[in-house]
Design an enzyme around this catalytic site. Sequence first.
Site: not given
Ligand code: NDP
Length: 260
Positions: A14, A16, A57, A61, A82, A118, A120, A204
């Site tokens: 991170s 941040s 993060t 979250k 967040n 995705g 999440g 990023y």
């Molecule tokens: P979560 O853990 O809440 O969700 C992760 C999601 O990714 C789920 O849908 C999961 O699927 C899916 N996933 C994980 N690994 C894989 C894979 N190998 N192949 C396909 N799908 C996959 O994470 P967040 O939503 O909190 O964060 C997601 C990403 O966003 C992170 O990389 C984070 O660093 C980035 N991010 C960037 C920000 C920015 O400002 N640029 C801000 C916030 C987040 P399943 O449901 O099947 O497990």
Amino acid sequence: MMKFAVIGNPISHSISPRLHNFAIKELNLNAFYGRILLEDINQLKKPFGYLNGANITVPFKEEAVQICDYLDVHSKKIGSVNTIIKNKDEFYGYNTDALGFLKSINEFKNIKSALIIGAGGTARAMAYTLNLNNIRVEIVNRSQKRAANFKDFEFFTWENFKPKSYDLIINSTSAGLIDDELPLPFDLLKETFEKAKFAYEVIYNKPTNFLNLAKSLDLITKNGKDMLIFQAALALNLFFSNKLDEEKIISYMKKAINLR
Ligand code: NDP
């Protein structure tokens, strides 16, 4: 001195702390921003013994909502927090990802439809804010397990997804963060990109294969740097009761992201 941190797992990647501490220094604020690796979600309240506020993060979250006594309108609707501020033993939860993301796609003009890969916390923030702005959103995820969080949207898994035409394709997953994986199987992603105009990647810190493939197919692309900066700037301003100059914070954080 006020103390803040980003809490997650993994957390060593991170940046941040770099963004916040640079802005804190330039703005002459008496504060420090660190990073905390949290192993057990049940211990999330513990660092607030000494923290005034924190960013939450991956992967906490959604669970972070549970420890908050109050939620802002965005985090309540999205179901994901967040930013947490502790005030007199009460926890206030915010979601700055939604507005940060929206500001970051400002340069993509005339978007009417989007596919979010995705499901999440980040996907929820994006779906919510796109929907509020009258953009049709569909979701595709590798598993069905989070479908209940997207009741208002068309939700597909890799098995039943058939590529259609969307203006914007978003990778909101962590696929590619510490590996070279694509968020959707290659053939499905390629066919989807071939019908689209823009590709957006939340990651990023490196050129991912998702963005490389999009570029090779002549899509206009963008990575998650601006979203990171905009959500961080909003969070820092919240830590200081929204009394700071947001554009100044953004310009300092933009400088900081280029520091090595
Ligand atoms: P979560 O853990 O809440 O969700 C992760 C999601 O990714 C789920 O849908 C999961 O699927 C899916 N996933 C994980 N690994 C894989 C894979 N190998 N192949 C396909 N799908 C996959 O994470 P967040 O939503 O909190 O964060 C997601 C990403 O966003 C992170 O990389 C984070 O660093 C980035 N991010 C960037 C920000 C920015 O400002 N640029 C801000 C916030 C987040 P399943 O449901 O099947 O497990």
